[in-house]
Design an enzyme around this catalytic site. Structure first.
Site, short mmCIF file in Angstrom:
data_model
loop_
_atom_site.label_atom_id
_atom_site.label_comp_id
_atom_site.label_asym_id
_atom_site.label_seq_id
_atom_site.Cartn_x
_atom_site.Cartn_y
_atom_site.Cartn_z
N HIS A 69 25.03 12.65 38.41
CA HIS A 69 24.69 14.05 38.17
C HIS A 69 25.36 14.96 39.19
CE1 HIS A 69 22.07 17.31 36.67
NE2 HIS A 69 22.11 17.74 37.92
N GLU A 70 25.21 14.60 40.46
CA GLU A 70 25.79 15.44 41.51
C GLU A 70 27.31 15.36 41.53
OE1 GLU A 70 24.01 17.60 42.86
OE2 GLU A 70 22.10 16.77 42.17
N HIS B 18 28.64 18.03 39.30
CA HIS B 18 28.72 19.33 39.98
C HIS B 18 29.90 19.37 40.95
CE1 HIS B 18 24.99 20.67 38.29
NE2 HIS B 18 24.24 19.81 38.95
#
Length: 350
Positions: free
Chosen positions: A17-18, A21
C-alpha cells in the site's frame, strides 16, 4: 507459528500500500521524506538518498511522509506535494489502493492456476469416514460416483442430494455404485446403513459437487481480474449494509474483525495449506483497498475529497480545517479499532 505468518501478511499488505504512494510520489516529482512501517515512535531507520526508511514501534500500519504535504510548508517548492496539480495529488493518494488491488489480482490469478472449486453436476468423494461402508468399499478422496444400480435399475447421480436421497431410500439393500477415478471405472458393492452413527450418513461419506478447475497461465490473469472485481463489489455491498444497520441500530449480519480476529483466521487458514493463506491475503488486500478509499477523514478517500474540492472550486481547503478534520478522523478510527479489538479478545476468551 500463526502469529509470525499474520505479521508477515500484515507487513506485505502495508508495504504494498505504502509502496504505491511512494512510487506515485516519485513519478510525480514529489520529495519523499520518509517511508515508514508502523507508526512512531521510531525504533530504527536508515537514510538512502533523500528518503529515510524507518521501522516504528506501533505495528498498526505504515506511512509515506511527503514534503509539502502540510499546506503551510513548501508552497512555492516544485517538489512539494502542495504545489502539484489536483490530478497529480489524486494519483498519489489512490496509488496505495491501486497497489492493494494489484496484489490481490496477482494472488488470485496464481490461485486460479492451482485450481478453483467450480460447481458441476457431478458427485465427488471429499472424505471417507472410518469403519464405514465407503471405507470397506475402498473409496478414495476424489473418486466420482456416477450412478447406482438396485435390482438392475440404474439411478443417475447428478447432484449431492441425489446420493443423499438414494442412500436413505435403499438403506439395508445391496447397492452397486459406479465409480470413476484416475485409474479408470469400476463397480463397488455397498449396503447403506439403516441406523448410521450421528452425523455420518448411511455410507459414511462426505461428498461435494465442486471440482477443481485449473486455468492456464495466460487465462488466469483475465479470470483473476474478473474475480477480483466481483469480490470488491461484494465487499462494497456488504460494507454498505453493515453501515446502514449500524446507523439504524440493527444487528449486522457480517462479523467485523480486527488484528486479533484476523490473526485467528490466519491460524485457521494455515491448517488448509499455503493456498488458503494466499487466498486470505488476497481477501484482506481487497478489504484494505475498499476501506482506504472510503470518503472518511484520515483515510485515503477522505484526503481525496479535499483534493476534489480543490479541483472543483479552484481553491485550497483551509489548512486548519483539514488538520482538525483529519485529527477527528484518526481519533475515530483508533477508537473503532480499539472497540473491535476488545470485541475480538472477548470472543477469544469465550
Amino acid at each position: 507459528m500463526y502469529i509470525v505468518v499474520f505479521i508477515i501478511i500484515l507487513a506485505v499488505l502495508v508495504l504494498i500500500h505504502e509502496l504505491g504512494h511512494f512510487l506515485a510520489a516519485k513519478k510525480s516529482g514529489i520529495l519523499v521524506e520518509e517511508f515508514g512501517f508502523g507508526f512512531p515512535p521510531r525504533v530504527w531507520g536508515f537514510k538512502k538518498g533523500e528518503t529515510l526508511y524507518s521501522i516504528n514501534l506501533l505495528p498498526i500500519g505504515g506511512f509515506v511522509k511527503l514534503f509539502g504535504e502540510e499546506y503551510h510548508e513548501g508552497a512555492l517548492d516544485k517538489r512539494a506535494f502542495v504545489s502539484k496539480t489536483p490530478a497529480q495529488k489524486a494519483f498519489v493518494i489512490i496509488a496505495g489502493v491501486i497497489g492493494n488491488f494489484l496484489l490481490a489480482w496477482v494472488l488470485i490469478s496464481y490461485l486460479f492456476t492451482q485450481g478453483v472449486p467450480t460447481p458441476t453436476n457431478k458427485v465427488f468423494v471429499e472424505k471417507v469416514l472410518k469403519n464405514s461402508p465407503a471405507e470397506v468399499a475402498q473409496l478414495k478422496v476424489g473418486d466420482q460416483l456416477t450412478n447406482l444400480t438396485v435390482d438392475s435399475k440404474i439411478y443417475k447421480l447428478n447432484a449431492t442430494q441425489d446420493l443423499t436421497t438414494y442412500s436413505k431410500q435403499f438403506a439395508g439393500q445391496n447397492v452397486i455404485f459406479t465409480v470413476k477415478s484416475q485409474t479408470g471405472e469400476r463397480n463397488v458393492l455397498m449396503v447403506p446403513r439403516q441406523t448410521p452413527p450421528a452425523g455420518e450418513g448411511p455410507l459414511g461419506l462426505q461428498i461435494t459437487s465442486y471440482e477443481d478447475k485449473k486455468y492456464t497461465w495466460y487465462q488466469a490473469p483475465f479470470y483473476g481480474l474478473v474475480h477480483s472485481f466481483t469480490i470488491t463489489k461484494t465487499i462494497v455491498v456488504e460494507l454498505g449494509k453493515t453501515a446502514f444497520n449500524f446507523f439504524t441500530f440493527q444487528k449486522t449480519s457480517v462479523d467485523v474483525a480486527g488484528p486479533v480476529g484476523i490473526a485467528q483466521y490466519t491460524g485457521q487458514a494455515i491448517k488448509f495449506g499455503k493456498n488458503a493463506v494466499l487466498e486470505l491475503m488476497a481477501l484482506l488486500s481487497l478489504n484494505l483497498a475498499v476501506i482506504n478509499i472510503l470518503p472518511f477523514p484520515a483515510l485515503d478517500g477522505g484526503r481525496l475529497m479535499f483534493v476534489l474540492y480543490e479541483w472543483v472550486t479552484k481553491r485550497r481547503v483551509n489548512k486548519k480545517v483539514e488538520q482538525y478534520v483529519n485529527m477527528f478522523g484518526m481519533g475515530t478510527l483508533l477508537l473503532l479499532a480499539a472497540l473491535i479489538t476488545i470485541h475480538d479478545v472477548i470472543k477469544l476468551v469465550k
